[in-house]
Design a protein around this motif. Structure first.
Motif, PDB file in Angstrom:
ATOM      1  N   PRO A 146      66.111  39.655   1.250  1.00 34.26           N
ATOM      2  CA  PRO A 146      65.040  40.346   1.986  1.00 34.26           C
ATOM      3  C   PRO A 146      65.627  41.261   3.048  1.00 34.26           C
ATOM      4  CG  PRO A 146      65.206  38.052   2.658  1.00 34.26           C
ATOM      5  CD  PRO A 146      66.147  38.219   1.511  1.00 34.26           C
ATOM      6  N   ALA A 147      64.764  41.884   3.822  1.00 32.08           N
ATOM      7  CA  ALA A 147      65.178  42.897   4.789  1.00 32.08           C
ATOM      8  C   ALA A 147      65.989  42.282   5.932  1.00 32.08           C
ATOM      9  CB  ALA A 147      63.940  43.598   5.336  1.00 32.08           C
ATOM     10  N   PRO A 148      66.724  43.115   6.680  1.00 31.07           N
ATOM     11  CA  PRO A 148      67.539  42.623   7.791  1.00 31.07           C
ATOM     12  C   PRO A 148      66.751  41.892   8.869  1.00 31.07           C
ATOM     13  CG  PRO A 148      68.251  44.824   7.172  1.00 31.07           C
ATOM     14  CD  PRO A 148      67.004  44.545   6.388  1.00 31.07           C
ATOM     15  N   ASN A 149      65.458  42.198   9.028  1.00 35.26           N
ATOM     16  CA  ASN A 149      64.684  41.457  10.025  1.00 35.26           C
ATOM     17  C   ASN A 149      64.440  40.013   9.604  1.00 35.26           C
ATOM     18  OD1 ASN A 149      62.902  42.198   7.992  1.00 35.26           O
ATOM     19  ND2 ASN A 149      61.226  42.731   9.362  1.00 35.26           N
ATOM     20  N   VAL A 150      64.862  39.677   8.404  1.00 37.03           N
ATOM     21  CA  VAL A 150      64.852  38.293   7.938  1.00 37.03           C
ATOM     22  C   VAL A 150      66.257  37.704   7.955  1.00 37.03           C
ATOM     23  CG1 VAL A 150      64.326  36.758   5.991  1.00 37.03           C
ATOM     24  CG2 VAL A 150      62.818  38.699   6.487  1.00 37.03           C
ATOM     25  N   THR A 151      67.223  38.436   7.435  1.00 33.95           N
ATOM     26  CA  THR A 151      68.562  37.895   7.219  1.00 33.95           C
ATOM     27  C   THR A 151      69.452  37.927   8.459  1.00 33.95           C
ATOM     28  OG1 THR A 151      69.334  40.055   6.434  1.00 33.95           O
ATOM     29  CG2 THR A 151      68.490  38.523   4.784  1.00 33.95           C
ATOM     30  N   SER A 152      69.087  38.697   9.489  1.00 34.05           N
ATOM     31  CA  SER A 152      69.904  38.785  10.700  1.00 34.05           C
ATOM     32  C   SER A 152      69.802  37.506  11.528  1.00 34.05           C
ATOM     33  CB  SER A 152      69.440  39.969  11.555  1.00 34.05           C
ATOM     34  OG  SER A 152      68.126  39.736  12.044  1.00 34.05           O
ATOM     35  N   GLU A 153      70.691  37.386  12.503  1.00 30.83           N
ATOM     36  CA  GLU A 153      70.640  36.223  13.397  1.00 30.83           C
ATOM     37  C   GLU A 153      69.318  36.187  14.161  1.00 30.83           C
ATOM     38  OE1 GLU A 153      73.120  34.300  17.201  1.00 30.83           O
ATOM     39  OE2 GLU A 153      73.894  36.052  16.120  1.00 30.83           O
ATOM     40  N   ARG A 154      68.862  37.342  14.613  1.00 32.35           N
ATOM     41  CA  ARG A 154      67.573  37.404  15.312  1.00 32.35           C
ATOM     42  C   ARG A 154      66.436  37.013  14.368  1.00 32.35           C
ATOM     43  NH1 ARG A 154      64.714  39.366  19.607  1.00 32.35           N
ATOM     44  NH2 ARG A 154      62.983  40.800  19.251  1.00 32.35           N
ATOM     45  N   GLY A 155      66.546  37.437  13.112  1.00 33.62           N
ATOM     46  CA  GLY A 155      65.535  37.074  12.134  1.00 33.62           C
ATOM     47  C   GLY A 155      65.492  35.579  11.881  1.00 33.62           C
ATOM     48  N   LYS A 156      66.663  34.940  11.844  1.00 36.01           N
ATOM     49  CA  LYS A 156      66.711  33.495  11.619  1.00 36.01           C
ATOM     50  C   LYS A 156      66.063  32.743  12.776  1.00 36.01           C
ATOM     51  CE  LYS A 156      68.025  29.726   9.455  1.00 36.01           C
ATOM     52  NZ  LYS A 156      67.599  28.667  10.374  1.00 36.01           N
ATOM     53  N   ILE A 157      66.283  33.208  13.990  1.00 34.00           N
ATOM     54  CA  ILE A 157      65.646  32.578  15.153  1.00 34.00           C
ATOM     55  C   ILE A 157      64.132  32.719  15.049  1.00 34.00           C
ATOM     56  CG2 ILE A 157      65.357  32.742  17.657  1.00 34.00           C
ATOM     57  CD1 ILE A 157      68.320  33.624  17.781  1.00 34.00           C
ATOM     58  N   ALA A 158      63.675  33.926  14.714  1.00 39.79           N
ATOM     59  CA  ALA A 158      62.235  34.151  14.562  1.00 39.79           C
ATOM     60  C   ALA A 158      61.667  33.287  13.433  1.00 39.79           C
ATOM     61  CB  ALA A 158      61.962  35.626  14.286  1.00 39.79           C
ATOM     62  N   GLN A 159      62.385  33.194  12.344  1.00 41.53           N
ATOM     63  CA  GLN A 159      61.930  32.391  11.202  1.00 41.53           C
ATOM     64  C   GLN A 159      61.714  30.941  11.606  1.00 41.53           C
ATOM     65  OE1 GLN A 159      63.981  32.767   7.284  1.00 41.53           O
ATOM     66  NE2 GLN A 159      64.460  30.593   7.570  1.00 41.53           N
ATOM     67  N   ASP A 160      62.669  30.367  12.310  1.00 38.75           N
ATOM     68  CA  ASP A 160      62.562  28.963  12.709  1.00 38.75           C
ATOM     69  C   ASP A 160      61.422  28.752  13.696  1.00 38.75           C
ATOM     70  OD1 ASP A 160      64.656  28.285  11.071  1.00 38.75           O
ATOM     71  OD2 ASP A 160      66.164  28.309  12.659  1.00 38.75           O
ATOM     72  N   ARG A 161      61.226  29.703  14.588  1.00 37.69           N
ATOM     73  CA  ARG A 161      60.132  29.584  15.551  1.00 37.69           C
ATOM     74  C   ARG A 161      58.780  29.703  14.845  1.00 37.69           C
ATOM     75  NH1 ARG A 161      59.892  32.984  20.622  1.00 37.69           N
ATOM     76  NH2 ARG A 161      58.459  31.291  21.114  1.00 37.69           N
ATOM     77  N   VAL A 162      58.659  30.665  13.932  1.00 44.11           N
ATOM     78  CA  VAL A 162      57.414  30.833  13.179  1.00 44.11           C
ATOM     79  C   VAL A 162      57.115  29.576  12.378  1.00 44.11           C
ATOM     80  CG1 VAL A 162      56.391  32.057  11.215  1.00 44.11           C
ATOM     81  CG2 VAL A 162      57.465  33.351  13.068  1.00 44.11           C
ATOM     82  N   TRP A 163      58.115  29.031  11.708  1.00 37.84           N
ATOM     83  CA  TRP A 163      57.882  27.839  10.898  1.00 37.84           C
ATOM     84  C   TRP A 163      57.459  26.660  11.775  1.00 37.84           C
ATOM     85  CZ3 TRP A 163      56.629  26.528   6.283  1.00 37.84           C
ATOM     86  CH2 TRP A 163      56.761  25.206   5.857  1.00 37.84           C
TER      87      TRP A 163
END
Length: 325
Positions: free
Chosen positions: A291-308
């Motif tokens: 997927p796009a960098p806003n998912v695969t980047s370190e910042r994206g991973k932090i956002a992903q975990d918070r959203v989940w």
């Protein structure tokens, strides 16, 4: 150029094989991508095909059309069934899942295609409606169906599949709410939408949240421990009714560039046939793709975990214990 090549020249595989004995659920299947995906499923001869729709009259119309205009197959009476599912109501989602659990002996695949892109701000079940329907209700249904899917895996020695219709537009939202305080991301999304509603931004954001949630679920329930595959897809820009309120300019653009719904629907059926290697994955043009960098980047991973984390709390508030599968 990649987008134009994909839209105009990429050849997508026509679904093939046999669905004999299989039970398939397709949400949002009274029109557009969902209806054409259901038509492909019907052509492959399933034991049962559930059209899960908000408007049952339109669902019955879709059923009749599929039964009478699907080439090469005559289905026994009762193969295609229309079931009520309003993704704007958590109670409807729970009732639908309960019916699946009680009435179906097995479920082989669930194509979660129902989604909205409203032109005006509206709160539905505590969140802005796009987020409620496309994200919260979608993953509520995933979690509610998971015990049934796991049971089918064990009883019939299969690996059921859940496919969610995401989009390449997950790369586009600004998503400033990812920096909100603890537990405030969903609240900020709705508050910001209420102050300055942008339907495109909300739709893009809902697709990003879907990709986050698919990946987060797979990380916490990996393929070697969960006998169910959960993935998401980009069907491309299609000539569906999702963007019907965008005016003549957009209509002309779609007429020139967009795929037919039949063509785009191939991506749904293809993803629903993939195995454990696609668990947590994003498929673009029927190929596993990062997927796009806003998912695969370190910042994206932090956002992903918070959203989940916030999504799980919302789901548990709706149905205690639902995420403990």
């Amino acid at each position: 150029m990649g987008f134009l090549y994909s839209q105009l020249f990429k050849s997508l595989p026509v679904p093939s094989g046999s669905y004999t004995g299989k039970t398939i659920i397709v949400t949002g299947s009274n029109s557009g991508l969902g209806k054409e995906a259901a038509r492909h499923v019907a052509r492959l001869g399933p034991h049962r095909l559930i059209l899960a729709v908000r408007d049952e009259e339109k669902g019955e119309q879709a059923k009749r059309d599929i039964e009478s205009n699907t080439t090469g197959v005559t289905l026994p009476p009762g193969t295609i069934q229309v079931w009520k599912l309003d993704m704007g109501s958590y109670e409807s989602v729970k009732q639908f899942a309960g019916r699946v659990t009680a009435e179906l002996d097995r479920v082989d695949a669930v194509l979660l295609n129902a989604g909205i892109n409203p032109s005006a701000f509206k709160i539905v079940e505590q969140d802005e409606s796009t987020v409620t329907v496309n994200v919260v209700s979608t993953f509520l249904l995933v979690c509610l169906l998971m015990p049934k899917l796991k049971a089918a895996a064990g009883r019939f020695n299969i690996r059921p599949n859940v496919t969610i219709t995401a989009s390449a537009v997950h790369a586009w939202p600004k998503f400033p709410q990812q920096d909100a305080g603890e537990g405030q991301i969903f609240k900020e999304i709705t508050a910001d939408a209420g102050r300055n509603f942008n339907s495109d931004e909300q739709y893009w954001l809902s697709k990003l949240l879907e990709v986050y949630a698919v990946r987060a679920l797979a990380e916490r329930h990996p393929a070697d421990r969960l006998p169910v595959t959960v993935n998401c897809i980009n069907p491309g820009l299609c000539q569906s009714g999702l963007f019907r309120d965008r005016g003549w300019g957009y209509a002309i653009f779609c007429a020139l560039i967009a795929r037919t719904c039949e063509n785009g629907s191939r991506t749904l059926v293809h993803a629903a046939e993939q195995g454990a290697e696609s668990h947590g994955g994003y498929l673009d043009d029927c190929e596993l793709t990062p997927p796009a960098p806003n998912v695969t980047s370190e910042r994206g991973k932090i956002a992903q975990d918070r959203v989940w984390g916030e999504l799980v709390k919302k789901l548990e508030a709706i149905q205690p214990g639902v995420t403990n599968f």
